[in-house]
Write a protein that holds these residues in place. Structure first.
Motif, PDB file in Angstrom:
ATOM      1  N   UNK A 215      46.956  47.874  46.427  1.00 20.90           N
ATOM      2  CA  UNK A 215      46.127  47.592  45.242  1.00 20.90           C
ATOM      3  C   UNK A 215      44.675  47.379  45.654  1.00 20.90           C
ATOM      4  N   UNK A 216      44.454  46.596  46.700  1.00 20.79           N
ATOM      5  CA  UNK A 216      43.094  46.343  47.183  1.00 20.79           C
ATOM      6  C   UNK A 216      42.385  47.654  47.543  1.00 20.79           C
ATOM      7  N   UNK A 217      43.104  48.530  48.215  1.00 20.61           N
ATOM      8  CA  UNK A 217      42.506  49.805  48.642  1.00 20.61           C
ATOM      9  C   UNK A 217      42.069  50.638  47.444  1.00 20.61           C
ATOM     10  N   UNK A 218      42.863  50.623  46.390  1.00 18.58           N
ATOM     11  CA  UNK A 218      42.515  51.395  45.194  1.00 18.58           C
ATOM     12  C   UNK A 218      41.335  50.771  44.444  1.00 18.58           C
ATOM     13  N   UNK A 219      41.329  49.439  44.359  1.00 21.03           N
ATOM     14  CA  UNK A 219      40.255  48.746  43.639  1.00 21.03           C
ATOM     15  C   UNK A 219      38.917  48.909  44.352  1.00 21.03           C
ATOM     16  N   UNK A 220      38.943  48.953  45.677  1.00 22.24           N
ATOM     17  CA  UNK A 220      37.709  49.016  46.449  1.00 22.24           C
ATOM     18  C   UNK A 220      37.046  50.392  46.427  1.00 22.24           C
ATOM     19  N   UNK A 221      37.725  51.383  45.867  1.00 24.17           N
ATOM     20  CA  UNK A 221      37.097  52.698  45.719  1.00 24.17           C
ATOM     21  C   UNK A 221      36.021  52.626  44.638  1.00 24.17           C
ATOM     22  N   UNK A 222      34.946  53.405  44.777  1.00 28.41           N
ATOM     23  CA  UNK A 222      33.835  53.291  43.809  1.00 28.41           C
ATOM     24  C   UNK A 222      34.241  53.707  42.405  1.00 28.41           C
ATOM     25  N   UNK A 223      33.712  52.983  41.442  1.00 31.59           N
ATOM     26  CA  UNK A 223      33.878  53.319  40.013  1.00 31.59           C
ATOM     27  C   UNK A 223      32.565  53.892  39.533  1.00 31.59           C
ATOM     28  N   UNK A 224      32.619  55.066  38.946  1.00 29.94           N
ATOM     29  CA  UNK A 224      31.397  55.749  38.509  1.00 29.94           C
ATOM     30  C   UNK A 224      31.206  55.534  37.019  1.00 29.94           C
ATOM     31  N   UNK A 225      30.051  54.985  36.664  1.00 35.07           N
ATOM     32  CA  UNK A 225      29.710  54.748  35.261  1.00 35.07           C
ATOM     33  C   UNK A 225      28.282  55.211  35.019  1.00 35.07           C
ATOM     34  N   UNK A 226      28.154  56.175  34.097  1.00 35.58           N
ATOM     35  CA  UNK A 226      26.852  56.751  33.761  1.00 35.58           C
ATOM     36  C   UNK A 226      26.116  57.240  35.011  1.00 35.58           C
ATOM     37  N   UNK A 227      26.870  57.886  35.884  1.00 35.30           N
ATOM     38  CA  UNK A 227      26.279  58.502  37.074  1.00 35.30           C
ATOM     39  C   UNK A 227      25.999  57.556  38.222  1.00 35.30           C
ATOM     40  N   UNK A 228      26.341  56.281  38.062  1.00 34.93           N
ATOM     41  CA  UNK A 228      26.072  55.291  39.104  1.00 34.93           C
ATOM     42  C   UNK A 228      27.382  54.755  39.648  1.00 34.93           C
ATOM     43  N   UNK A 229      27.442  54.562  40.966  1.00 34.00           N
ATOM     44  CA  UNK A 229      28.638  54.045  41.605  1.00 34.00           C
ATOM     45  C   UNK A 229      28.609  52.522  41.665  1.00 34.00           C
ATOM     46  N   UNK A 230      29.748  51.914  41.341  1.00 32.52           N
ATOM     47  CA  UNK A 230      29.890  50.464  41.408  1.00 32.52           C
ATOM     48  C   UNK A 230      31.067  50.120  42.309  1.00 32.52           C
ATOM     49  N   UNK A 231      30.843  49.124  43.139  1.00 30.44           N
ATOM     50  CA  UNK A 231      31.875  48.682  44.064  1.00 30.44           C
ATOM     51  C   UNK A 231      32.242  47.239  43.767  1.00 30.44           C
ATOM     52  N   UNK A 232      33.509  46.946  43.880  1.00 31.52           N
ATOM     53  CA  UNK A 232      33.936  45.555  43.745  1.00 31.52           C
ATOM     54  C   UNK A 232      35.162  45.337  44.604  1.00 31.52           C
ATOM     55  N   UNK A 233      35.576  44.102  44.707  1.00 34.88           N
ATOM     56  CA  UNK A 233      36.764  43.745  45.459  1.00 34.88           C
ATOM     57  C   UNK A 233      37.653  42.870  44.583  1.00 34.88           C
ATOM     58  N   UNK A 234      38.811  42.532  45.116  1.00 27.90           N
ATOM     59  CA  UNK A 234      39.733  41.671  44.381  1.00 27.90           C
ATOM     60  C   UNK A 234      40.260  40.588  45.309  1.00 27.90           C
ATOM     61  N   UNK A 235      40.680  39.495  44.715  1.00 24.17           N
ATOM     62  CA  UNK A 235      41.289  38.392  45.451  1.00 24.17           C
ATOM     63  C   UNK A 235      42.616  38.076  44.778  1.00 24.17           C
ATOM     64  N   UNK A 236      43.620  37.732  45.571  1.00 23.53           N
ATOM     65  CA  UNK A 236      44.949  37.522  44.994  1.00 23.53           C
ATOM     66  C   UNK A 236      45.598  36.245  45.517  1.00 23.53           C
ATOM     67  N   UNK A 237      46.361  35.610  44.627  1.00 21.60           N
ATOM     68  CA  UNK A 237      47.191  34.475  45.000  1.00 21.60           C
ATOM     69  C   UNK A 237      48.637  34.803  44.679  1.00 21.60           C
ATOM     70  N   UNK A 238      49.560  34.395  45.548  1.00 23.86           N
ATOM     71  CA  UNK A 238      50.963  34.801  45.409  1.00 23.86           C
ATOM     72  C   UNK A 238      51.875  33.577  45.421  1.00 23.86           C
ATOM     73  N   UNK A 239      52.807  33.542  44.481  1.00 24.80           N
ATOM     74  CA  UNK A 239      53.856  32.520  44.459  1.00 24.80           C
ATOM     75  C   UNK A 239      55.186  33.222  44.254  1.00 24.80           C
ATOM     76  N   UNK A 240      56.252  32.642  44.784  1.00 19.32           N
ATOM     77  CA  UNK A 240      57.548  33.318  44.736  1.00 19.32           C
ATOM     78  C   UNK A 240      58.627  32.457  44.080  1.00 19.32           C
ATOM     79  N   UNK A 241      59.596  33.161  43.491  1.00 14.13           N
ATOM     80  CA  UNK A 241      60.807  32.538  42.934  1.00 14.13           C
ATOM     81  C   UNK A 241      61.995  33.025  43.757  1.00 14.13           C
ATOM     82  N   UNK A 242      62.897  32.194  44.172  1.00 10.60           N
ATOM     83  CA  UNK A 242      62.959  30.742  43.926  1.00 10.60           C
ATOM     84  C   UNK A 242      62.312  29.918  45.054  1.00 10.60           C
ATOM     85  N   UNK A 243      61.657  30.586  45.975  1.00  9.82           N
ATOM     86  CA  UNK A 243      61.125  29.890  47.140  1.00  9.82           C
ATOM     87  C   UNK A 243      60.148  28.780  46.816  1.00  9.82           C
ATOM     88  N   UNK A 244      59.191  29.057  45.890  1.00  5.52           N
ATOM     89  CA  UNK A 244      58.175  28.059  45.558  1.00  5.52           C
ATOM     90  C   UNK A 244      58.567  27.200  44.364  1.00  5.52           C
TER      91      UNK A 244
END
Length: 535
Positions: A215-244
């Motif tokens: 998911x991170x790899x896909x999100x980090x690819x440039x997004x083109x809007x009105x001819x301009x490239x925009x870059x962003x990243x993502x942050x994630x938190x993970x919890x599990x069932x039934x472990x947590x």
């Protein structure tokens, strides 16, 4: 006489051929039924009845002649009850249509309540329902993971190029994320900048991490809007069932804690929930509360470190450094709270305090006779990306009587990689005024020598890691010399941070470094020596 009541009417005439009374039936069935009853009574008690059918304007009339005159009345029970029947059917049809419309409207409202209006993705409630199905059904013995995914800097996209663009970007991301969903997994939108991904049948942490990394790899690819490239990243938190935990809202809370912990450490990464992470988040929240109180209670103050011209050995300027004097904990270094403040809007309040205090001090030095040609102030990426920040700086310069070319704004490398319109606009405007821009801590981030020509900067500040051992490390000497040579070609001045020895100072001077600062020359302090000159 004429009484308005509708198209169907009651007629009366006393002399044959002369119409004396008409009462169109506007009160619908009530009037018709009343006259029907009257006409029947009249017929029953009359001496003689002559019937004649008359067709007029599609209405059927019956003529009744008695010794009391001629009374025309609408007496056709068949027509009246036919009207009632059709009207009743119409009402039933209308009710059915209304009921159907009401059911469709309710279904539409239910869909709106349960789905995001921008992306069409399920909202939190559907995510909870899916979790209940998975945790109580055939998947009961399986592991389930909830990924709380937050898109970094979506707020800046909304502010810099508009909410419509921001919505388009979230729609774009939702399609990318949806392509990673399979089987009983579910993707939902949790907030303006966050998604929830429920993963069913997890065999190991490796399954979760592979999904997140993809998911991170896909999100980090440039997004083109009105001819301009925009870059962003993502942050994630993970919890599990039934472990947590075993409940959905507990799982949601834990994944959010893990997300905050990941952001606290560094954007663009992921973390699992742990009790240690929760303790640290609680501590950070306590720090945030303390930061707010510190602004109110005037616990912040500024120190100033002299920046020297290494050729003339005279003061070239000063760098402004914030300090926090906590009433109980004492002096808290910036590294302990600035990163936390940057996770909230508090950094904007801190920036405002620093700007006002530093520019006021610059004016006082001038009045008191201090020779301080320039003052440097550190600016966060969030501040630089604020709409109209350049005009705010211009206003403050005028308020305190400081010339634009007497101010240097120091920006970290992360400011330049966050490709948002406001940052570029603010920098260009400020440089147009005469304000100078410095790239701080060069060498610790993403910038390379080849990229320097792309940046709108006037100074490079070499990080202290390249300077502190320069007297004993020839590789550091070679590296610093290369930076200076490239910078000279680009007409960028180089300032060495962290000069702590006379030997280091001499080497930097020999290889052509023009500016420097460090404990060897001057430690940060609230006051400056009036006649300071490096010998």
């Amino acid at each position: 006489m004429k009484v308005e009541a509708g198209k169907v009417g009651i007629f009366m005439k006393k002399n044959k051929g002369n119409l004396d009374y008409i009462n169109p039936l506007k009160e619908a069935f009530r009037v018709a039924l009343v006259y029907l009853i009257v006409s029947i009574i009249w017929i029953v008690f009359s001496d003689r009845i002559v019937l004649e059918l008359v067709q007029e304007d599609t209405l059927l009339f019956k003529e009744i002649q008695t010794n009391k005159g001629i009374f025309f009345v609408f007496v056709s029970a068949a027509i009246i009850f036919s009207m009632i029947y059709h009207r009743w059917n119409s009402l039933l049809k209308l009710e059915n249509e209304f009921s159907t419309h009401r059911k469709l409207s309710q279904a539409k409202m239910d869909y709106i309540d349960l789905h995001d209006s921008v992306t069409g993705l399920p909202k939190r409630l559907l995510l909870e329902k899916r979790f209940l199905v998975l945790s109580e059904g055939s998947h009961k013995e399986k592991n389930i993971a909830l990924i709380h995914l937050e898109i970094d800097s979506i707020k800046q996209i909304n502010e810099s190029i508009g909410n419509i663009a921001g919505d388009q970007y979230m729609l774009y991301l939702s399609k990318i994320l949806a392509s990673r969903i399979k089987g009983d997994d579910l993707l939902a939108r949790l907030s303006q900048d966050a998604f929830g991904i429920l993963l069913a049948d997890i065999e190991s942490k490796e399954d979760i991490e592979n999904q997140v990394i993809s998911i991170f790899e896909k999100i980090e690819k440039p997004w083109i809007y009105e001819g301009k490239e925009f870059y962003t990243t993502a942050t994630a938190g993970i919890a599990t069932y039934p472990g947590d935990c075993l409940e959905f809202y507990c799982l949601l809370r834990y994944s959010n804690i893990a997300l905050k912990y990941a952001k606290l450490n560094n954007k663009g990464r992921f973390e699992y929930y742990s009790q240690d992470a929760e303790v640290k988040i609680i501590k950070s929240l306590e720090i945030i509360d303390s930061i707010k109180k510190a602004l109110v209670n005037n616990e912040y103050n500024l120190n100033y470190q002299i920046v020297m011209d290494l050729k003339s050995r005279e003061v070239a300027g000063v760098e402004t450094l914030i300090r926090w004097q906590h009433p109980e904990l004492g002096n808290i270094p910036p590294l302990s709270f600035i990163s936390i403040a940057e996770q909230s809007n508090l950094i904007l309040d801190i920036t405002e305090f620093v700007l006002n205090t530093a520019l006021e001090q610059k004016y006082r030095w001038k009045v008191e006779g201090y020779n301080v040609p320039k003052i440097s102030i550190n600016i966060s990426p969030m501040s630089m990306n604020t709409i109209g920040f350049c005009y705010y700086i211009e206003e403050k310069l005028g308020e305190y009587g400081v010339l634009p070319n007497e101010l240097i704004l120091e920006l970290t490398e992360s400011t330049f990689i966050e490709d948002f319109l406001n940052i570029d606009t603010n920098i260009k405007y400020l440089r147009g005024l005469g304000v100078e821009i410095a790239l701080d801590d060069f060498g610790t981030g993403y910038s390379t020598l080849a990229r320097l020509k792309e940046l709108n900067i006037d100074y490079i500040k070499l990080d202290r890691t390249f300077i502190k051992n320069i007297a004993d490390n020839n590789e550091d000497v070679t590296l610093v010399k290369s930076v200076i040579e490239v910078a000279n070609v680009l007409n960028i001045q180089v300032c060495a941070e962290g000069i702590e020895t006379l030997e280091g100072l001499k080497i930097l001077t020999e290889i052509g470094c023009t500016l420097g600062q460090g404990y060897y020359m001057h430690k940060p302090s609230k006051t400056l020596p009036l006649d300071f000159k490096l010998l």
